[in-house]
Structures are given as C-alpha cells and as structure tokens.
Design an enzyme around this catalytic site. Structure first.
Site, PDB file in Angstrom:
ATOM      1  N   ARG A 260      29.543  31.492   9.143  1.00  0.00           N
ATOM      2  CA  ARG A 260      29.285  30.696   7.945  1.00  0.00           C
ATOM      3  C   ARG A 260      28.630  29.381   8.342  1.00  0.00           C
ATOM      4  NH1 ARG A 260      34.924  31.684   4.510  1.00  0.00           N
ATOM      5  NH2 ARG A 260      34.784  33.965   4.550  1.00  0.00           N
ATOM      6  N   ARG A 275      37.606  24.807  10.601  1.00  0.00           N
ATOM      7  CA  ARG A 275      36.360  25.097   9.890  1.00  0.00           C
ATOM      8  C   ARG A 275      35.247  25.292  10.912  1.00  0.00           C
ATOM      9  NH1 ARG A 275      35.847  24.493   4.582  1.00  0.00           N
ATOM     10  NH2 ARG A 275      37.714  23.186   4.514  1.00  0.00           N
ATOM     11  N   GLU A 347      45.025  26.715   3.808  1.00  0.00           N
ATOM     12  CA  GLU A 347      44.684  28.102   3.470  1.00  0.00           C
ATOM     13  C   GLU A 347      44.527  28.960   4.720  1.00  0.00           C
ATOM     14  OE1 GLU A 347      40.900  30.693   1.943  1.00  0.00           O
ATOM     15  OE2 GLU A 347      40.938  28.563   1.439  1.00  0.00           O
ATOM     16  N   SER A 350      42.930  34.400   1.393  1.00  0.00           N
ATOM     17  CA  SER A 350      42.573  34.367  -0.019  1.00  0.00           C
ATOM     18  C   SER A 350      42.433  35.808  -0.476  1.00  0.00           C
ATOM     19  CB  SER A 350      41.262  33.596  -0.212  1.00  0.00           C
ATOM     20  OG  SER A 350      41.007  33.363  -1.572  1.00  0.00           O
ATOM     21  N   ARG A 389      42.840  30.775  12.303  1.00  0.00           N
ATOM     22  CA  ARG A 389      43.804  29.898  11.630  1.00  0.00           C
ATOM     23  C   ARG A 389      45.245  30.346  11.902  1.00  0.00           C
ATOM     24  NH1 ARG A 389      41.342  27.436   5.991  1.00  0.00           N
ATOM     25  NH2 ARG A 389      39.298  26.857   6.846  1.00  0.00           N
TER      26      ARG A 389
END
Length: 423
Positions: A260, A275, A347, A350, A389
């Site tokens: 990403r 991130r 988070e 999801s 994560r």
C-alpha cells in the site's frame, strides 16, 4: 456497483444512504442520465424496426419496377440518425457508469451514524490489559534493542515505511502466518489459497479499489497492480461466473505480502511497523448466499477473534459508523488489539460484509436451486489477522522487564519450542 432499478424504485432512500456516508444526493443526475440513455435506446430500436421494414419494401418495389430512390434516401437518413443515437447511448452509458463506479456502498440500517472513528460503537471486549511492574516499551524499542528489527537498513534498500526482521522475529512472522492458516482451515473450514500478488485492472475494479483509489496502490510498468490485500485476488476468483447455489458459501484464506502506498498518511505512525508500504496478512474471504451473509459476517469475525484469544491478546470489537467504513462495505467490525507501549487499542483486523456491491462489479451470480433467474452473491472479507500488527502486539504484551519477550504457547510448536526471545 449500485442497482439502477433499486435507485429508480427508491431514489430518496438511495440519497439518504449517501448522506449517511457524508455525500451529496446523486439520484437526480443518475436518473436523468438513465432516462436519456433509455430514450436513446428506445428510439434506436424503433428506427431499426422501421428501417428493416423499409429495406424489405425496397426489394418489393424493385421487383415491381417501382421507383425506390425516395425510400433509399429515407433509409440512409435513418442510418445517420442511428449513428447519432448509438453515440449518445454510449456516451450516456459511460457517464452513468463513471458516476456509479465512484459511489460507495450504502450502509446497512443497523450501522450507526457518524462522520469518522469517533462515531464507532464498541460491541464487546475480551481480555484485560496486563498490569506491568515497569513502564512497557513500544515494539520498535524492543525489536531494535534485541537487534532483530532494523529500520535503518530497510530505509537504505527501500526507503521509509519498510522493516527488516531478523532471527527469531522473522521466524515469528512466519510462525504466525502458519498458525493463523492452520486455525482457519482446520477450525473454520476455509480453503488455503496461494493467489497472484499482481493483478489486472478488471480485478482491482471488481473489489472497488479502482477507479477511485488508484493513488493508494502500487502499479508496475506493464500495467499490473501489486495487491493491497489478498481480498482482491481471492474475491475475484469467481468473477464473471454463475455458481451453483449448493456450492455456497465458498471460503478462502491466504497468507500473502500486501502493498500500500499509504497515500495521505504522512506523519502518522512514522516509527515502527504499524503503517508500512509492505506487510504480511492472512486474509479471509467468503462468497455467500444473500440470505446467509449476515450470519457469515458474524462467523468470519469470530474466526478472527479466535486468533487473538488463542494468543491471549486483549482486544475490543468496534462496529464502524457509516462515515468510517471502507468504500465497498455495508457493515464492518474492526478488531482493535491492546498495545501497552502505546496505551491504546489499535486496529488489527477489519471484517466487512459487502452485500452484492462487489458482486455487481465482478458479475458474480448464483443459480438458485428452486427458482428461475440468477441472483447476485454476497461477498465478505476480513483480516485473520494482519501478521505484522499481531507481531507488534505480542512484543508489547509479552515483554519482560529485562527486555526479553515471551513466546505465546500456541506459537512455540511453530518456532521449534522456543519459549522466549532474547538472552
């Protein structure tokens, strides 16, 4: 993609759904374009019918020796008009498709209103944050002190937002992927898949990243896209297919690298692994019957929660508000894991029910066993979990005062029996 018939039948409901997403009404423009296109189609069909009749009349007139010049001139004029109408139909259709392709899915009725994360609603919690007898460190402090997490060398070879993992941490990432896959395949019936990490335009359009979110992706020089998540290739495995009802649900899982660009995230989580431009994730995808997708959503969320529970990581489940959901979702649960070093929930998964939104873009339907006509499937996707994560959460929750890190019991068989990382 949205159903034009549904917009025609309930334009006000459509605009109310967009308003919950923070968007202006669009139904009037959509219906105007739709009406103009259908008018062009109708006139085109009428002219084609009349032109065919006149063409047959030319043959009859010639056989009788009658003049045909006037009829031929009328047929030629009709041909010119048909060319104009065909251009109008194509132009109006392209404009209509462009508008529909850029509009997000509408939120489910039970999704709370809200503009951003502040409108999200906590559904439940599991586990209690550990009370440390010392000030807990953040994951990057622990990883660098152990000599197993290297950001400077990653920046040297790739730039910012990359990480080099070494030794036991590299093995832990691999172990986490295997542990998650084994759990999802043996306990929840997902089929493991190794999909392509490069996909074409149609595939990225199908799951909703194109055309609106191209800046979030990396593109190769030959026009392919690096996957931002395995949701993209897994969901598109059924693109342009009509499935048998008995085959549903299809459940797939994959452990892949993800890429990403993190466009718009400047200044956010600049230190550490939260991130990154490249990260690993175990993805869950379901292709479900519309009548069962809500139950499938709860089941998928439970599968992701099971990983956190087995690892003993405290978390909470958040129902996202309308303004905080992803583009393709109609309902989303976020799992947020407790990070002691940050003293915050972050988070880690999801899980979304997209309804028929992606299915319309992909043209994926199923053939009902006891009724006529094909129906759109419902698609669902979720992280089961984000591996990097999860590693971050383990480092922070299992750290010891001496700088070592305990290896959670479920991971030890995957790490050759290793019980702790460090001296």
């Amino acid at each position: 993609m949205h159903d034009l018939k549904a917009i025609r039948d309930a334009a006000a409901d459509f605009d109310r759904g967009l308003a919950r997403r923070g968007l202006a009404p669009h139904s009037a423009r959509i219906l105007d374009l739709d009406a103009a296109r259908r008018a062009a189609q109708t006139e085109l069909q009428e002219i084609q019918t009349k032109r065919n009749e006149l063409s047959r009349g030319i043959g009859i007139a010639k056989s009788k020796g009658e003049p045909v010049e006037a009829i031929m001139a009328e047929v030629a004029a009709m041909k010119d008009r048909m060319a104009v109408l065909e251009g109008d139909e194509r132009r109006l259709g392209e404009e209509l498709d462009a508008i529909l392709a850029a509009l997000p899915n509408l939120p489910a009725p039970e999704v709370p209103d809200g503009a951003d994360e502040h409108g999200n609603v906590e559904v439940r919690r599991w586990g209690s944050p550990r009370n440390f007898a010392f000030a807990p460190k953040q994951h990057f402090e622990l990883g660098e002190a152990l000599g197993l997490m290297d950001f400077s060398r990653a920046a040297k070879v790739a730039g910012a937002r990359f990480t080099v993992l070494k030794g036991a941490l590299a093995r832990m990432e691999r172990a986490l992927g295997a542990f998650m896959l084994d759990t999802h395949t043996t306990e929840f019936g997902y089929t493991e898949v190794i999909p392509p990490a490069l996909v074409n335009d149609a595939t990225v359009f199908g799951t909703g990243q194109l055309p609106k979110f191209s800046e979030d992706l990396f593109r190769t020089t030959d026009g392919r896209w690096l996957i931002p998540t395995a949701e993209v290739p897994l969901t598109n495995l059924t693109a342009d297919e009509i499935l048998d009802e008995a085959a549903l649900p299809l459940r797939w899982t994959a452990f892949t690298p993800c890429f990403r660009s993190e466009a718009g995230s400047a200044g956010r989580d600049t230190r550490g692994m939260i991130r990154q431009h490249q990260f690993s994730k175990v993805e869950l995808v379901s292709i479900a019957h519309p009548d069962h997708s809500e139950a499938e959503h709860e089941r998928m969320t439970s599968a992701a929660e099971t990983i956190l529970q087995k690892l003993g990581l405290p978390y909470r489940v958040m129902l996202l508000c309308a303004g905080d959901m992803g583009f393709t979702a109609r309902k989303t649960y976020d799992l947020e894991v407790w990070l002691p070093g940050q003293q915050a929930y972050r988070e880690i998964s999801s899980c979304s029910n997209c309804g028929e939104f992606q299915a319309r873009r992909m043209k994926t339907r199923f053939r009902p066993a006891e009724s006529k006509g094909n129906r759109n499937v419902h698609t669902l996707n979720g992280s089961g979990l984000a591996v990097g994560r999860t590693l971050v959460a383990i480092l922070e929750n299992y750290q010891r005062e001496d700088g070592t890190v305990e290896v959670p019991a479920p991971l030890r068989p995957y790490m050759g029996g290793l019980e702790k990382i460090g001296l």
